[in-house]
Each structure stands twice: as structure tokens, then as C-alpha cells.
Design a protein around this motif. Sequence first.
Motif, PDB file in Angstrom:
ATOM      1  N   ASN A 429      45.085  18.791  87.081  1.00 10.38           N
ATOM      2  CA  ASN A 429      46.458  19.264  86.993  1.00 10.38           C
ATOM      3  C   ASN A 429      47.030  19.448  88.398  1.00 10.38           C
ATOM      4  O   ASN A 429      46.527  20.230  89.190  1.00 10.38           O
ATOM      5  CB  ASN A 429      46.491  20.586  86.218  1.00 10.38           C
ATOM      6  CG  ASN A 429      47.891  21.110  86.014  1.00 10.38           C
ATOM      7  OD1 ASN A 429      48.584  21.466  86.958  1.00 10.38           O
ATOM      8  ND2 ASN A 429      48.300  21.177  84.756  1.00 10.38           N
ATOM      9  N   LYS A 430      48.095  18.718  88.711  1.00  2.73           N
ATOM     10  CA  LYS A 430      48.660  18.731  90.064  1.00  2.73           C
ATOM     11  C   LYS A 430      49.181  20.106  90.455  1.00  2.73           C
ATOM     12  O   LYS A 430      49.063  20.528  91.609  1.00  2.73           O
ATOM     13  CB  LYS A 430      49.795  17.695  90.172  1.00  2.73           C
ATOM     14  CG  LYS A 430      49.353  16.255  89.968  1.00  2.73           C
ATOM     15  CD  LYS A 430      48.411  15.799  91.071  1.00  2.73           C
ATOM     16  CE  LYS A 430      48.067  14.316  90.913  1.00  2.73           C
ATOM     17  NZ  LYS A 430      47.100  13.862  91.954  1.00  2.73           N
ATOM     18  N   TRP A 431      49.775  20.812  89.503  1.00  2.00           N
ATOM     19  CA  TRP A 431      50.317  22.134  89.799  1.00  2.00           C
ATOM     20  C   TRP A 431      49.199  23.105  90.168  1.00  2.00           C
ATOM     21  O   TRP A 431      49.305  23.869  91.128  1.00  2.00           O
ATOM     22  CB  TRP A 431      51.105  22.661  88.606  1.00  2.00           C
ATOM     23  CG  TRP A 431      51.506  24.105  88.759  1.00  2.00           C
ATOM     24  CD1 TRP A 431      50.927  25.196  88.168  1.00  2.00           C
ATOM     25  CD2 TRP A 431      52.561  24.618  89.584  1.00  2.00           C
ATOM     26  NE1 TRP A 431      51.545  26.341  88.565  1.00  2.00           N
ATOM     27  CE2 TRP A 431      52.559  26.025  89.442  1.00  2.00           C
ATOM     28  CE3 TRP A 431      53.499  24.019  90.421  1.00  2.00           C
ATOM     29  CZ2 TRP A 431      53.468  26.840  90.097  1.00  2.00           C
ATOM     30  CZ3 TRP A 431      54.399  24.840  91.081  1.00  2.00           C
ATOM     31  CH2 TRP A 431      54.386  26.228  90.922  1.00  2.00           C
ATOM     32  N   LEU A 432      48.115  23.086  89.404  1.00  2.00           N
ATOM     33  CA  LEU A 432      47.007  24.001  89.681  1.00  2.00           C
ATOM     34  C   LEU A 432      46.296  23.647  90.985  1.00  2.00           C
ATOM     35  O   LEU A 432      45.783  24.532  91.681  1.00  2.00           O
ATOM     36  CB  LEU A 432      46.013  23.976  88.510  1.00  2.00           C
ATOM     37  CG  LEU A 432      46.555  24.511  87.179  1.00  2.00           C
ATOM     38  CD1 LEU A 432      45.541  24.296  86.063  1.00  2.00           C
ATOM     39  CD2 LEU A 432      46.892  25.993  87.295  1.00  2.00           C
ATOM     40  N   GLN A 433      46.270  22.353  91.328  1.00  2.00           N
ATOM     41  CA  GLN A 433      45.656  21.945  92.597  1.00  2.00           C
ATOM     42  C   GLN A 433      46.500  22.332  93.805  1.00  2.00           C
ATOM     43  O   GLN A 433      45.984  22.459  94.918  1.00  2.00           O
ATOM     44  CB  GLN A 433      45.467  20.430  92.633  1.00  2.00           C
ATOM     45  CG  GLN A 433      44.382  19.876  91.739  1.00  2.00           C
ATOM     46  CD  GLN A 433      44.185  18.391  91.977  1.00  2.00           C
ATOM     47  OE1 GLN A 433      43.935  17.959  93.100  1.00  2.00           O
ATOM     48  NE2 GLN A 433      44.308  17.602  90.931  1.00  2.00           N
ATOM     49  N   ALA A 434      47.792  22.497  93.591  1.00  2.20           N
ATOM     50  CA  ALA A 434      48.717  22.687  94.708  1.00  2.20           C
ATOM     51  C   ALA A 434      48.380  23.924  95.538  1.00  2.20           C
ATOM     52  O   ALA A 434      48.741  23.999  96.717  1.00  2.20           O
ATOM     53  CB  ALA A 434      50.146  22.775  94.185  1.00  2.20           C
ATOM     54  N   GLY A 435      47.687  24.886  94.941  1.00  2.00           N
ATOM     55  CA  GLY A 435      47.359  26.104  95.673  1.00  2.00           C
ATOM     56  C   GLY A 435      46.207  25.954  96.637  1.00  2.00           C
ATOM     57  O   GLY A 435      45.908  26.892  97.392  1.00  2.00           O
ATOM     58  N   ILE A 436      45.540  24.805  96.659  1.00  2.00           N
ATOM     59  CA  ILE A 436      44.384  24.608  97.544  1.00  2.00           C
ATOM     60  C   ILE A 436      44.853  24.089  98.895  1.00  2.00           C
ATOM     61  O   ILE A 436      45.434  23.001  98.978  1.00  2.00           O
ATOM     62  CB  ILE A 436      43.372  23.622  96.928  1.00  2.00           C
ATOM     63  CG1 ILE A 436      42.800  24.189  95.621  1.00  2.00           C
ATOM     64  CG2 ILE A 436      42.248  23.317  97.907  1.00  2.00           C
ATOM     65  CD1 ILE A 436      41.812  23.267  94.938  1.00  2.00           C
ATOM     66  N   ASP A 437      44.605  24.856  99.931  1.00  2.00           N
ATOM     67  CA  ASP A 437      44.864  24.425 101.308  1.00  2.00           C
ATOM     68  C   ASP A 437      43.573  23.792 101.826  1.00  2.00           C
ATOM     69  O   ASP A 437      42.595  24.501 102.091  1.00  2.00           O
ATOM     70  CB  ASP A 437      45.277  25.615 102.167  1.00  2.00           C
ATOM     71  CG  ASP A 437      45.646  25.226 103.593  1.00  2.00           C
ATOM     72  OD1 ASP A 437      44.944  24.370 104.172  1.00  2.00           O
ATOM     73  OD2 ASP A 437      46.615  25.775 104.139  1.00  2.00           O
ATOM     74  N   VAL A 438      43.546  22.478 101.954  1.00  2.00           N
ATOM     75  CA  VAL A 438      42.307  21.755 102.271  1.00  2.00           C
ATOM     76  C   VAL A 438      41.700  22.234 103.588  1.00  2.00           C
ATOM     77  O   VAL A 438      40.482  22.461 103.667  1.00  2.00           O
ATOM     78  CB  VAL A 438      42.566  20.231 102.304  1.00  2.00           C
ATOM     79  CG1 VAL A 438      41.333  19.494 102.836  1.00  2.00           C
ATOM     80  CG2 VAL A 438      42.919  19.724 100.913  1.00  2.00           C
ATOM     81  N   LYS A 439      42.497  22.395 104.624  1.00  2.00           N
ATOM     82  CA  LYS A 439      41.961  22.807 105.924  1.00  2.00           C
ATOM     83  C   LYS A 439      41.321  24.189 105.835  1.00  2.00           C
ATOM     84  O   LYS A 439      40.243  24.423 106.393  1.00  2.00           O
ATOM     85  CB  LYS A 439      43.068  22.809 106.975  1.00  2.00           C
ATOM     86  CG  LYS A 439      43.655  21.428 107.268  1.00  2.00           C
ATOM     87  CD  LYS A 439      42.591  20.481 107.806  1.00  2.00           C
ATOM     88  CE  LYS A 439      43.179  19.108 108.100  1.00  2.00           C
ATOM     89  NZ  LYS A 439      42.118  18.134 108.514  1.00  2.00           N
ATOM     90  N   ASP A 440      41.984  25.100 105.130  1.00  2.00           N
ATOM     91  CA  ASP A 440      41.443  26.453 104.978  1.00  2.00           C
ATOM     92  C   ASP A 440      40.160  26.438 104.155  1.00  2.00           C
ATOM     93  O   ASP A 440      39.160  27.070 104.530  1.00  2.00           O
ATOM     94  CB  ASP A 440      42.488  27.348 104.314  1.00  2.00           C
ATOM     95  CG  ASP A 440      41.953  28.747 104.024  1.00  2.00           C
ATOM     96  OD1 ASP A 440      41.658  29.473 104.998  1.00  2.00           O
ATOM     97  OD2 ASP A 440      41.820  29.099 102.836  1.00  2.00           O
ATOM     98  N   LYS A 441      40.159  25.706 103.045  1.00  2.00           N
ATOM     99  CA  LYS A 441      38.969  25.675 102.186  1.00  2.00           C
ATOM    100  C   LYS A 441      37.817  24.929 102.859  1.00  2.00           C
ATOM    101  O   LYS A 441      36.646  25.275 102.650  1.00  2.00           O
ATOM    102  CB  LYS A 441      39.308  25.019 100.844  1.00  2.00           C
ATOM    103  CG  LYS A 441      40.399  25.722 100.062  1.00  2.00           C
ATOM    104  CD  LYS A 441      40.084  27.178  99.779  1.00  2.00           C
ATOM    105  CE  LYS A 441      41.146  27.799  98.885  1.00  2.00           C
ATOM    106  NZ  LYS A 441      40.933  29.245  98.666  1.00  2.00           N
TER     107      LYS A 441
END
Length: 531
Positions: A429-441
Motif C-alpha cells: 500500500n503506497k499510502w502506508l509506505q509513505a511514512g518510511i524515511d529510507v535514509k533514517d530507517k
Amino acid sequence: MQDFLSFWANLPWWGWILIFLTIVAVMDIFFNRKHTIIHNFPVVGHLRYFLESFGPELRQYIVANNREELPFNRRERGWIYASAKNMNNYEGFGTDQDIYSTHYIFINNAMLPFKLPQGHPNIKNSGFVPSAKVMGAWNKRKRPYRPASVINVSAMSYGSLSAKAIESLNEGCKLSGAYHNTGEGGFSPYHARGADVVFQIGTGYFGVRDDKGNFSMDRLVRLVTENPQIRAIELKLSQGAKPGKGGVLPASKISREISEIRGVPMGKDVVSPPYHSTFDDIESMVEFVESIANATGLPTGIKSAVGQPKDWEILAQIMHEKGYGPDFIAIDGGEGGTGAAPPSFADHVSLPWIYAFTDVYKIFQKFKLTDRIVFVASGKLGFPANAAMAFALGADIINVGREAMLSIGCIQAQSCHTNTCPSGVATQNKWLQAGIDVKDKAMRTNFYFVKFRKELLQISHACGYEHPCQFNTDDVDINLSDKNLAKTLAITFSYHKDEVNFDSVRQFLDCPHLGGNLNLKNLRITEDAIN
């Protein structure tokens, strides 16, 4: 008519509520055919289902105590979260564990800890712990591989996890020097962010299958040639969560990109068979492993859950007679959980890791094969003390799955199979993924691995050892029943681990090509940030 309209216009708010509840009650009594509780207790019966809908979250955050919830309790999750966020992961006022419980482990420290000699690499980087063994060394593969980290990411496919989750894990592995196992879902662009990669081949042959769904050696060779970060091949026979049962990727999770990567159609569930079509028995499986290693030049191993020991006896006998076989063996415990499964499989099929691994290790020890194989362990081992126990039993590398997911924000909602993961980790789900900041994670993944290795190394030093591979089965006690109290692993499982040649690790510092994409400069920067 005017009086009727006036009545409704002047109706107080509580009157509207009363009318609404009356309508609900009538619907519950006369038109409900599914729920007995709602029929027998109209209106208030809905409260039962409402509370049930968020019962797991209620127990997780309010009802369950720190050591109670499964599969990972609040204290375990807290340690991972704090480590991943580079925060204080200590606890005060002593342990709150029941140290007399069955299977509780005690690590036997030395009177005098190991003292790092001057110039030792762990003085500058206390989180640098490479593998003591080299994958493919014994079989003389063209491209042998020594993992630069003893803790790595276990097999989790793109499709099961989101694009941003895979990307976060891969970039975090690059920073920490760990490798990233692709899982059986194929090699995606999100696995190509700089980390070393172990490419897994499952029963569906996703990413290396021909137009008819059969395995294609040509496609595998092309994939390995075009992506030099792939350092090893893992043939998945089964996994701890559901051995003997194929994987299922729901149609709701299959995007256009996933369809192209896996080579599967959109719009319907993708079901992997429980068996491989390229071989029929253990001997032909060994030959298939050898053909992959010869064609790609890469170390090739197997991953399996453990049940019947006779199968492992046959494998060891074949390897002893032929003089070749898998370069590494990943033993997955029945407590594994990165794949959704029926409760009957998840709860009862295959042995827990500690029973599975000790059974297999003793078989290969009997055939004098333990020095030829890199043993990879997985199954809730993503904590330093558990890892120390695994090394004492003979493991060379630890793979972590759910613990790595927790490091990038998983909240253990246990909705991985529904495509509704609230943290965006296990959903498309694109909306649920949107909260992931790749650099931070990615940085959180990095911190989790570096702090894990640092603490594991500190435990090793406390026991008088330079590297965790030097642990043996006399170094850890385990609680048995009340009558037997605590016994060493050696007594409990009736063997002594074979000695690992730790001297080869020192040569690794002079042969960086064996370690793949390890960047010591990045590791030192990371360590400075932690200190």
C-alpha cells in the motif's frame, strides 16, 4: 404536516441517538443472521466485536507486562528500538527475568576478560566482527566470500516486504557491513543499494525462471554477472514458519513491478510449490547445488527447517563420499515467523532452533564435515546473549528477520499477510509506505547491527575470547528441569563443538576482496557516532 416537520426540527440530540439505536436494535434482532451475540444482545453486542478488533493492540501496550507478550515481548522490542535509534539500551535495577525458568541460559564469564592488544581493529571499531569462516573456501569456488559481519539480514522477499523496507534494510546493511538475503522473491532494484547480497532460490524460481516457470541456469548466470554484489546463492528447501508448505503472495500485494521481477502474472495469488522441480532426492539436490556453484563461481548453500534426522544423515553421507556439497547450511528454527502460515504449521511443524541445530551439527561432526561448512543460524536469535549461545553450539553466522523489521519500525501488529501493515514495512500500500524515511530507517538498521555486534563482542571478551567463534559448549549453561538444575550445553546436548580456525580472521584484514562491499571508513564513522 407542519406539526410533523416541527417535531423533527425540534427533536433534541439525544432523541436522534435514541432513534438511531432503535433502528440498530431492530436490524440486529430481525435482520442479523451471522452473529448470535448481536442477535441476543442487540446494540451492546456490537461493543464486543469492537473491543475484539483492537484486542491485540490493547494487550500489547496496556495489558501485557514487559516479559509476557509473544513472539517478542516489550523488553525485547524496546532493546531493538533503542539500539536502532542509537539511544540508551541499558536497563537499571537488575534483571526482571525469571532466571530459574526452564531453558534460561547463563554465559560463563572468565575471571579475567580478554584484553585487546595494541593496534587491534576493535579498539577503533568495537562493532567490527567478521565471520571466522569463508564460504566456498573448502570447495575452492571461484569467488569465495567471507561475510564482513556475523549478524546479517535473513531471507525476506520484496513483495512480502515493501519497496521502502527492502531499500532501508539494504542501505543499512551497506553502512554496517552486513549482507542482505533477498528471500525467494527475486532480485529487485531495492536490493541494489550497495550491500552484499545472498540471492535465494525458492521452489518458484522467481527471477531465474523461464517462460514456463522452470529454473533457468542461463538467467541465473546473467543475473549474477550483471550484479556483482551478489556474493552467494542460497537454495531454499524450507523455512521454519511453514516447512513442507509453499509460500503464498496474495494478489493484493502484486504490483506491476513485482510481477516483472518475479516473472508472474498480476491479479491472482502466487503460490510456490512445497517441493523443487529440478531434483527429486537428496543426491540430485547436492548435484544441483554443485552445478549452480560451478556455473556462477559463487558459494552455494541450502536453507532448511529440521525434522527427520535421517535426511541429514543421508546428506552428510553423500558429502563425505563425494567430497563436495553445500558451502553453507542455514538452519531455520520452527519459531521463525517471516512467512505467514497456518497455525498448525507455525505452532507444530519442525523443531525449534536449539533442537534442530544440535541434531544437525552432531551428524556433520560424526562425518568430520564441520570445518567444510559455514553454519548459519536463524530463529529468534537477534539478541547478543542468544547469539552467544548459538555460537557456543557451533553457529558461524546469525541471520535475523523479524528483529531487522523491528529496527526499521515494525510494531509487531502481526498483519503481514493482510497488506494492511500499519508501519508500511510489510505492505504494498503506497499510502502506508509513505511514512518510511529510507535514509533514517537505513541508519537505524545500521545502528542495530553495530550495537548488536558490539555487545556480542563484549560478551565474548567477558568470557576471555577475542571473537564469538571461540565460544564452546562448556561456556554456556542452560536450565533443565528442577531436578537437573542447570547444565552446560555440552552435557545437555552431548557434544563438544569443533574448534574453529580463528587465525584466518586476521588474514581477512589483508584480503579485503573476500569481504565484498565492506567499507571500513564508513564503519569507523558509524562507531564514532555511537561512542
